[in-house]
Design a protein around this motif. Sequence first.
Motif, PDB file in Angstrom:
ATOM      1  N   GLY A  14      -8.658  60.429 -25.366  1.00 45.63           N
ATOM      2  CA  GLY A  14      -8.969  59.820 -24.529  1.00 45.63           C
ATOM      3  C   GLY A  14      -8.806  58.545 -24.951  1.00 45.63           C
ATOM      4  O   GLY A  14      -9.040  57.047 -24.082  1.00 45.63           O
ATOM      5  N   THR A  15      -7.367  58.393 -25.793  1.00 49.02           N
ATOM      6  CA  THR A  15      -7.299  56.485 -25.848  1.00 49.02           C
ATOM      7  C   THR A  15      -6.190  56.703 -24.375  1.00 49.02           C
ATOM      8  O   THR A  15      -5.154  57.400 -24.319  1.00 49.02           O
ATOM      9  CB  THR A  15      -6.397  56.156 -27.869  1.00 49.02           C
ATOM     10  N   ASP A  16      -6.245  55.019 -24.225  1.00 47.96           N
ATOM     11  CA  ASP A  16      -5.534  54.559 -22.972  1.00 47.96           C
ATOM     12  C   ASP A  16      -4.671  54.244 -23.660  1.00 47.96           C
ATOM     13  O   ASP A  16      -3.747  54.045 -24.317  1.00 47.96           O
ATOM     14  CB  ASP A  16      -6.333  53.342 -22.442  1.00 47.96           C
ATOM     15  N   ARG A  17      -3.342  55.188 -22.990  1.00 47.08           N
ATOM     16  CA  ARG A  17      -1.877  55.551 -23.421  1.00 47.08           C
ATOM     17  C   ARG A  17      -1.193  54.585 -22.641  1.00 47.08           C
ATOM     18  O   ARG A  17      -0.202  54.370 -22.712  1.00 47.08           O
ATOM     19  CB  ARG A  17      -0.895  56.231 -23.666  1.00 47.08           C
ATOM     20  N   HIS A  18      -2.247  53.407 -21.516  1.00 42.94           N
ATOM     21  CA  HIS A  18      -1.318  52.482 -20.643  1.00 42.94           C
ATOM     22  C   HIS A  18      -0.418  51.076 -22.021  1.00 42.94           C
ATOM     23  O   HIS A  18      -1.115  50.973 -22.207  1.00 42.94           O
ATOM     24  CB  HIS A  18      -1.766  51.682 -19.604  1.00 42.94           C
ATOM     25  N   GLY A  19       0.303  50.974 -21.057  1.00 40.77           N
ATOM     26  CA  GLY A  19       1.011  49.928 -22.753  1.00 40.77           C
ATOM     27  C   GLY A  19       2.437  49.482 -21.578  1.00 40.77           C
ATOM     28  O   GLY A  19       2.898  49.403 -20.996  1.00 40.77           O
ATOM     29  N   ILE A  20       3.190  48.967 -22.978  1.00 34.43           N
ATOM     30  CA  ILE A  20       4.309  48.115 -22.270  1.00 34.43           C
ATOM     31  C   ILE A  20       5.104  48.937 -23.092  1.00 34.43           C
ATOM     32  O   ILE A  20       5.603  49.535 -24.451  1.00 34.43           O
ATOM     33  CB  ILE A  20       4.568  47.226 -22.525  1.00 34.43           C
ATOM     34  N   ARG A  21       6.562  49.437 -22.635  1.00 31.70           N
ATOM     35  CA  ARG A  21       7.877  49.279 -23.425  1.00 31.70           C
ATOM     36  C   ARG A  21       8.691  48.119 -24.976  1.00 31.70           C
ATOM     37  O   ARG A  21       8.480  48.527 -25.797  1.00 31.70           O
ATOM     38  CB  ARG A  21       9.065  50.309 -22.736  1.00 31.70           C
ATOM     39  N   GLY A  22       8.785  46.895 -23.971  1.00 31.40           N
ATOM     40  CA  GLY A  22       9.185  46.403 -25.021  1.00 31.40           C
ATOM     41  C   GLY A  22       8.509  45.159 -24.338  1.00 31.40           C
ATOM     42  O   GLY A  22       7.843  44.793 -22.946  1.00 31.40           O
ATOM     43  N   ALA A  23       9.062  43.755 -24.885  1.00 26.73           N
ATOM     44  CA  ALA A  23       8.424  42.202 -24.338  1.00 26.73           C
ATOM     45  C   ALA A  23       9.884  41.435 -25.015  1.00 26.73           C
ATOM     46  O   ALA A  23      10.831  41.934 -25.954  1.00 26.73           O
ATOM     47  CB  ALA A  23       7.138  41.711 -25.052  1.00 26.73           C
ATOM     48  N   ARG A  24      10.260  40.400 -24.660  1.00 30.77           N
ATOM     49  CA  ARG A  24      11.165  39.456 -24.731  1.00 30.77           C
ATOM     50  C   ARG A  24      10.739  37.890 -24.613  1.00 30.77           C
ATOM     51  O   ARG A  24      10.094  37.823 -23.936  1.00 30.77           O
ATOM     52  CB  ARG A  24      12.684  39.368 -23.361  1.00 30.77           C
ATOM     53  N   PHE A  25      11.100  37.330 -25.882  1.00 30.89           N
ATOM     54  CA  PHE A  25      10.819  36.264 -25.741  1.00 30.89           C
ATOM     55  C   PHE A  25      12.175  35.181 -26.480  1.00 30.89           C
ATOM     56  O   PHE A  25      13.348  35.360 -26.894  1.00 30.89           O
ATOM     57  CB  PHE A  25      10.258  35.868 -27.222  1.00 30.89           C
ATOM     58  N   ILE A  26      11.772  33.836 -25.842  1.00 29.24           N
ATOM     59  CA  ILE A  26      12.562  32.967 -26.220  1.00 29.24           C
ATOM     60  C   ILE A  26      11.953  31.797 -26.719  1.00 29.24           C
ATOM     61  O   ILE A  26      10.508  30.717 -26.853  1.00 29.24           O
ATOM     62  CB  ILE A  26      13.556  32.246 -24.457  1.00 29.24           C
ATOM     63  N   VAL A  27      12.278  31.159 -28.108  1.00 29.25           N
ATOM     64  CA  VAL A  27      11.909  30.396 -29.184  1.00 29.25           C
ATOM     65  C   VAL A  27      12.671  29.071 -29.491  1.00 29.25           C
ATOM     66  O   VAL A  27      14.060  29.901 -30.129  1.00 29.25           O
ATOM     67  CB  VAL A  27      11.244  31.683 -30.337  1.00 29.25           C
ATOM     68  N   ARG A  28      12.614  28.776 -30.297  1.00 29.33           N
ATOM     69  CA  ARG A  28      12.723  27.708 -30.708  1.00 29.33           C
ATOM     70  C   ARG A  28      12.729  28.205 -32.579  1.00 29.33           C
ATOM     71  O   ARG A  28      12.302  28.081 -32.947  1.00 29.33           O
ATOM     72  CB  ARG A  28      11.945  26.492 -30.780  1.00 29.33           C
ATOM     73  N   ALA A  29      13.776  28.532 -33.200  1.00 30.20           N
ATOM     74  CA  ALA A  29      14.069  29.064 -34.368  1.00 30.20           C
ATOM     75  C   ALA A  29      15.093  30.031 -34.808  1.00 30.20           C
ATOM     76  O   ALA A  29      15.671  30.102 -33.843  1.00 30.20           O
ATOM     77  CB  ALA A  29      12.897  30.194 -34.913  1.00 30.20           C
TER      78      ALA A  29
END
Length: 186
Positions: A14-29
């Motif tokens: 019953g766990t909700d499996r909705h979500g994302i495949r990935g994410a993109r970040f632009i960072v100062r590092a």
Amino acid sequence: MYVGHGRSTRIAPGTDRHGIRGARFIVRAAPAAALSEGVSALRSARFVPDTTALQATLTASGGPWVAQALTIGRPARRWALTHIDYEYFPLNLLPFLWPRVALTLAIACARATEDGTELIVYAQPSMLRAGERTNDSGPLMVKAAEALQRRFTASGALISHGEVARIDDDGCPASRAFVRQRLGWS
């Protein structure tokens, strides 16, 4: 709801499996520092560093990217406890009877760009071994992306961020073409 880490991770019925495949970040590092943060966020979301030949192949691929492979889950079985109607049994209270998370490879990769360091975290479920449950790790990827957003915002390093539905750059270690052709992930 999840229990365990890596191969032993189980998902509650019953766990909700909705979500994302990935994410993109632009960072100062620096790319290595951004990659370290990405790996840390994925590890806190129950993924474990890959110890197979995948990581060696990924490291040897070169290019502008630094990358780390992480995995979660096991191959889906043809018949599993997912066929039991949990509504009529108290089995949903026993985590050791929950089905295991479908086998998924997560790639964290970073490279320097003109705008800052680009960090991508992306999950590639095993199409052959995940069965119908290819988005078991979706909520965990949301957790990792939110953790990264908080960390980079708190340190003042975040320039931009967003969800990634697919990666079109075949040279990116997190792209479908890269993981299928160069890493042999199926």
